[in-house]
Design a protein around this motif. Structure first.
Motif, PDB file in Angstrom:
ATOM      1  N   LEU A  77       0.853  -1.190   0.000  1.00 42.51           N
ATOM      2  CA  LEU A  77       0.000   0.000   0.000  1.00 42.51           C
ATOM      3  C   LEU A  77       0.885   1.235   0.000  1.00 42.51           C
ATOM      4  O   LEU A  77       2.027   1.194   0.480  1.00 42.51           O
ATOM      5  CB  LEU A  77      -0.894  -0.002   1.240  1.00 42.51           C
ATOM      6  N   PRO A  78       0.380   2.345  -0.514  1.00 43.10           N
ATOM      7  CA  PRO A  78       1.204   3.563  -0.608  1.00 43.10           C
ATOM      8  C   PRO A  78       1.802   4.018   0.718  1.00 43.10           C
ATOM      9  O   PRO A  78       2.948   4.451   0.774  1.00 43.10           O
ATOM     10  CB  PRO A  78       0.224   4.599  -1.169  1.00 43.10           C
ATOM     11  N   ASP A  79       1.045   3.903   1.800  1.00 38.82           N
ATOM     12  CA  ASP A  79       1.494   4.434   3.085  1.00 38.82           C
ATOM     13  C   ASP A  79       2.083   3.381   4.014  1.00 38.82           C
ATOM     14  O   ASP A  79       2.450   3.701   5.145  1.00 38.82           O
ATOM     15  CB  ASP A  79       0.333   5.141   3.795  1.00 38.82           C
ATOM     16  N   ALA A  80       2.163   2.136   3.555  1.00 35.00           N
ATOM     17  CA  ALA A  80       2.669   1.064   4.409  1.00 35.00           C
ATOM     18  C   ALA A  80       4.191   1.007   4.350  1.00 35.00           C
ATOM     19  O   ALA A  80       4.796   1.281   3.312  1.00 35.00           O
ATOM     20  CB  ALA A  80       2.078  -0.271   3.980  1.00 35.00           C
ATOM     21  N   LEU A  81       4.806   0.634   5.472  1.00 34.61           N
ATOM     22  CA  LEU A  81       6.264   0.579   5.536  1.00 34.61           C
ATOM     23  C   LEU A  81       6.817  -0.607   4.766  1.00 34.61           C
ATOM     24  O   LEU A  81       7.905  -0.528   4.198  1.00 34.61           O
ATOM     25  CB  LEU A  81       6.712   0.507   7.000  1.00 34.61           C
ATOM     26  N   LYS A  82       6.105  -1.725   4.757  1.00 38.75           N
ATOM     27  CA  LYS A  82       6.595  -2.893   4.041  1.00 38.75           C
ATOM     28  C   LYS A  82       5.418  -3.674   3.471  1.00 38.75           C
ATOM     29  O   LYS A  82       4.293  -3.584   3.968  1.00 38.75           O
ATOM     30  CB  LYS A  82       7.427  -3.781   4.959  1.00 38.75           C
ATOM     31  N   PRO A  83       5.666  -4.475   2.433  1.00 35.94           N
ATOM     32  CA  PRO A  83       4.579  -5.243   1.822  1.00 35.94           C
ATOM     33  C   PRO A  83       4.154  -6.410   2.693  1.00 35.94           C
ATOM     34  O   PRO A  83       4.850  -6.810   3.627  1.00 35.94           O
ATOM     35  CB  PRO A  83       5.183  -5.723   0.501  1.00 35.94           C
ATOM     36  N   ALA A 109      -3.146  -5.765  14.145  1.00 41.32           N
ATOM     37  CA  ALA A 109      -2.948  -4.360  14.509  1.00 41.32           C
ATOM     38  C   ALA A 109      -1.565  -3.863  14.097  1.00 41.32           C
ATOM     39  O   ALA A 109      -0.550  -4.495  14.368  1.00 41.32           O
ATOM     40  CB  ALA A 109      -3.137  -4.176  16.011  1.00 41.32           C
ATOM     41  N   GLY A 110      -1.557  -2.710  13.411  1.00 45.98           N
ATOM     42  CA  GLY A 110      -0.311  -2.069  13.021  1.00 45.98           C
ATOM     43  C   GLY A 110       0.343  -2.635  11.785  1.00 45.98           C
ATOM     44  O   GLY A 110       1.430  -2.191  11.403  1.00 45.98           O
ATOM     45  N   SER A 111      -0.292  -3.589  11.129  1.00 42.23           N
ATOM     46  CA  SER A 111       0.314  -4.242   9.973  1.00 42.23           C
ATOM     47  C   SER A 111      -0.269  -3.723   8.661  1.00 42.23           C
ATOM     48  O   SER A 111      -1.304  -3.045   8.628  1.00 42.23           O
ATOM     49  CB  SER A 111       0.101  -5.756  10.048  1.00 42.23           C
ATOM     50  N   THR A 112       0.396  -4.076   7.560  1.00 49.39           N
ATOM     51  CA  THR A 112      -0.130  -3.773   6.226  1.00 49.39           C
ATOM     52  C   THR A 112      -1.477  -4.457   6.029  1.00 49.39           C
ATOM     53  O   THR A 112      -2.388  -3.905   5.403  1.00 49.39           O
ATOM     54  CB  THR A 112       0.859  -4.234   5.146  1.00 49.39           C
ATOM     55  N   ALA A 113      -1.611  -5.659   6.582  1.00 48.45           N
ATOM     56  CA  ALA A 113      -2.869  -6.390   6.451  1.00 48.45           C
ATOM     57  C   ALA A 113      -4.024  -5.624   7.089  1.00 48.45           C
ATOM     58  O   ALA A 113      -5.136  -5.586   6.543  1.00 48.45           O
ATOM     59  CB  ALA A 113      -2.738  -7.771   7.086  1.00 48.45           C
ATOM     60  N   GLU A 114      -3.792  -4.995   8.231  1.00 47.85           N
ATOM     61  CA  GLU A 114      -4.848  -4.213   8.877  1.00 47.85           C
ATOM     62  C   GLU A 114      -5.268  -3.045   7.991  1.00 47.85           C
ATOM     63  O   GLU A 114      -6.467  -2.770   7.827  1.00 47.85           O
ATOM     64  CB  GLU A 114      -4.369  -3.695  10.224  1.00 47.85           C
ATOM     65  N   ALA A 115      -4.291  -2.360   7.411  1.00 48.22           N
ATOM     66  CA  ALA A 115      -4.604  -1.237   6.521  1.00 48.22           C
ATOM     67  C   ALA A 115      -5.351  -1.720   5.284  1.00 48.22           C
ATOM     68  O   ALA A 115      -6.276  -1.052   4.802  1.00 48.22           O
ATOM     69  CB  ALA A 115      -3.312  -0.529   6.113  1.00 48.22           C
ATOM     70  N   LEU A 116      -4.984  -2.886   4.768  1.00 52.14           N
ATOM     71  CA  LEU A 116      -5.665  -3.448   3.604  1.00 52.14           C
ATOM     72  C   LEU A 116      -7.121  -3.739   3.911  1.00 52.14           C
ATOM     73  O   LEU A 116      -8.018  -3.438   3.116  1.00 52.14           O
ATOM     74  CB  LEU A 116      -4.942  -4.728   3.168  1.00 52.14           C
ATOM     75  N   CYS A 117      -7.386  -4.329   5.070  1.00 57.30           N
ATOM     76  CA  CYS A 117      -8.754  -4.694   5.441  1.00 57.30           C
ATOM     77  C   CYS A 117      -9.640  -3.472   5.669  1.00 57.30           C
ATOM     78  O   CYS A 117     -10.874  -3.583   5.663  1.00 57.30           O
ATOM     79  CB  CYS A 117      -8.734  -5.564   6.691  1.00 57.30           C
ATOM     80  N   ALA A 118      -9.036  -2.306   5.863  1.00 58.48           N
ATOM     81  CA  ALA A 118      -9.796  -1.072   6.080  1.00 58.48           C
ATOM     82  C   ALA A 118     -10.128  -0.369   4.771  1.00 58.48           C
ATOM     83  O   ALA A 118     -10.868   0.632   4.776  1.00 58.48           O
ATOM     84  CB  ALA A 118      -9.011  -0.125   6.980  1.00 58.48           C
TER      85      ALA A 118
END
Length: 235
Positions: A77-83, A109-118
């Protein structure tokens, strides 16, 4: 050579190696080809689990690279630190026919996966090339020589197993094929009949629930019969 001089040289050598390793890692990362693709579905599948579908119809070569159940890819994701590394939950035939990759993603919590699910339908993510050798089904062929096949999965680890079952491995030609699917509780178990995406609809009648057991500190274990051959099995 003095001890201090030797330590100084060793320190310089170690530092140089670390710099080379960092540069090499950066170079490997830069060689990853990222393909933008929009989300077509984001649905709640179970507690902390989400069913996510990504439209890759505009990238046919990317869709065609999914050839075997058990393969995976990276998503960023654009704003995520790592894939995030995700196993593909859909069979290769879905990508070939509709240009879609499906995933079962655990929101941590705090992962790329959490941001993806949102995210919402239409939001764009980036995918790496499909990776991994997948499941080597040739190792259990011909079916008459490998009549018993037991498949195990827990939690979101059911993703590649769903791809395997939908892809098929001649389960109906085998005498005893079972899926054991475990989770902390039924609320954390994806692909149930009551969920948005269920095994009943996904597998088109290829599964039959044999038993539900509480085990391992009240965790839940479901046993499914694959292939629907006639007869009851001890579980």
């Amino acid at each position: 050579m003095s001890i201090l001089r030797r330590l100084h040289l060793n320190l310089r050598t170690t530092t140089r190696r670390r710099r080379l390793a960092t540069a090499s890692a950066a170079l490997r990362q830069d060689t990853t080809v990222w393909t933008p693709a929009p989300l077509s579905e984001v649905e709640h599948a179970a507690e902390s689990l989400f069913h996510i579908a990504i439209d890759v119809s505009d990238a046919p070569d990317h869709a065609a690279s999914h050839t075997l159940a058990g393969q995976y890819l990276q998503l960023r994701l654009p704003d995520a630190l790592k894939p995030s590394f995700l196993a593909i939950a859909s069979p290769p035939k879905l990508a070939a026919a509709r240009g879609v990759f499906e995933f079962l993603v655990k929101s941590v919590a705090g992962s790329t996966a959490e941001a993806l699910c949102a995210l919402k339908r239409g939001d764009v993510v980036e995918l790496s090339q499909v990776m991994g050798n997948g499941f080597n089904i040739d190792r259990i062929h011909p079916p008459k020589n490998f009549g018993t096949v037991l498949v195990f999965a827990t939690g979101s680890g059911i993703s590649p197993i769903r791809s395997l079952i939908e892809s098929g491995f001649d389960a109906a030609k085998r005498s005893d094929v079972r899926l054991y699917y475990g989770a902390r509780n039924l609320q954390r178990m994806a692909y149930q009949v009551s969920s948005v995406v269920s095994f009943v609809s996904l597998m088109e009648g290829k599964l039959k629930l044999l038993s539900i057991r509480a085990c391992f500190n009240n965790n839940v274990l479901l046993c499914y019969r694959i292939g629907l051959k006639i007869g009851n099995l001890p579980v």
